[in-house]
Design an enzyme around this catalytic site. Structure first.
Site, PDB file in Angstrom:
ATOM      1  N   ASP A   1       0.850  -1.179   0.000  1.00  0.00           N
ATOM      2  CA  ASP A   1       0.000   0.000   0.000  1.00  0.00           C
ATOM      3  C   ASP A   1       0.893   1.240   0.000  1.00  0.00           C
ATOM      4  O   ASP A   1       2.084   1.165   0.345  1.00  0.00           O
ATOM      5  CB  ASP A   1      -0.906  -0.023   1.229  1.00  0.00           C
ATOM      6  CG  ASP A   1      -1.950   1.078   1.204  1.00  0.00           C
ATOM      7  OD1 ASP A   1      -2.508   1.365   0.133  1.00  0.00           O
ATOM      8  OD2 ASP A   1      -2.208   1.666   2.268  1.00  0.00           O
TER       9      ASP A   1
ATOM     10  N   ASP B   1      -0.246   5.044   0.938  1.00  0.00           N
ATOM     11  CA  ASP B   1      -0.483   5.966   2.054  1.00  0.00           C
ATOM     12  C   ASP B   1      -0.470   5.209   3.373  1.00  0.00           C
ATOM     13  O   ASP B   1      -1.151   4.194   3.539  1.00  0.00           O
ATOM     14  CB  ASP B   1      -1.824   6.679   1.872  1.00  0.00           C
ATOM     15  CG  ASP B   1      -1.811   7.619   0.680  1.00  0.00           C
ATOM     16  OD1 ASP B   1      -1.060   8.599   0.722  1.00  0.00           O
ATOM     17  OD2 ASP B   1      -2.535   7.351  -0.302  1.00  0.00           O
TER      18      ASP B   1
END
Length: 267
Positions: free
Chosen positions: A14, A16
């Site tokens: 991922d 953020d």
């Protein structure tokens, strides 16, 4: 625990909360990516955010100090476009979203229209229009199929939380009685499409994320090993409340530097 068949690990991570946080580099993220490149490990940076194109996100990451090629960025917009291309090639859609989503659909051969579209496709935008939402409701009532890029109810901003795709989807669902099909995390479809783009296999792939409800959930459902980092949304306490658990929990991505060949070993 080494990768099955002694194959090297492939990484999905991922963005953020894992690599960057509010436009700032998470310490150790640059070293982690450098280590992956040096070892030749395959990797993709994943995001449920459908606003930006991979080119936009590459520029954002560069500004934060991370050099990630466009080809190594996989968004919920790209996954949605690939899904629709497979489901109904050359179809049409009414889109609520921004450049990341409209560009991906155009490149998949889709026509964007308000006239009898095959699909209503809802993505994220900073300026949700009541007029556009009303149009989407009416088109769905007339038979358009309802697709949403991701179920995230809120997104971050410097001023606080913002309503995101999941919240607007709930509004449309309440008005129409039709539930959307969510393509992004936690739907394992996004993981599988990412694996196909890499030519990788689930048994040799690790998903790294900061959210139990999307990253770890989708990783487990796709048959991946999972690593939860505590530099974003989830905490050890909140992780304990879920009926499933990640393979490994670390404080930040920096804890994986020097361990990418065997992250589940002793150290």
């Amino acid at each position: 625990m080494a990768a099955e068949s002694n194959a090297p690990w492939t990484y999905l991570t991922d963005m953020d909360g894992v690599l960057v946080h509010e436009e700032h580099l998470v310490p150790g993220a640059d070293e982690f990516l450098t280590e992956l490149r040096s070892s030749g490990a395959g990797f993709l940076v994943l995001t449920n955010n459908s606003i930006y194109t991979p080119r936009d996100l590459r520029a954002r990451l560069l500004h934060s100090g991370l050099d990630v090629p466009e080809s190594a960025i996989w968004t919920s917009a790209l996954a949605t476009a690939k899904f629709l291309q497979d489901q109904r090639p050359g179809g049409s859609a009414f889109v609520i979203g921004e450049a990341g989503l409209t560009t991906a659909l155009h490149e998949a051969g889709y026509i964007l229209t308000e006239t009898d579209p095959d699909y209503v496709v809802l993505g994220e935008t900073r300026t949700y229009s009541f007029t556009a939402i009303t149009r989407a409701i009416r088109l769905i009532e007339r038979g358009a199929r309802f697709i949403a890029t991701n179920p995230d109810p809120t997104g971050p901003s410097r001023e606080g939380l913002l309503p995101a795709t999941g919240s607007i989807a709930a509004l449309i669902e309440r008005a129409t009685g039709k539930s959307p099909y969510y393509v992004g995390k936690p739907n394992p479809l996004m993981m599988r499409s990412a694996l196909r783009s890499l030519g990788a296999h689930s048994e040799n792939t690790i998903m790294i994320g900061d959210r139990m409800d999307t990253d770890v959930h989708s990783g487990i459902e796709a048959g991946l090993k999972t690593v939860l980092v505590l530099s974003g949304i989830s905490t050890r306490e909140s992780a304990d409340r879920y009926p499933f658990k990640p393979t490994l929990i670390v404080d930040t991505i920096a804890d994986l530097v020097g361990r990418t060949a065997d992250p589940f070993g002793a150290g």
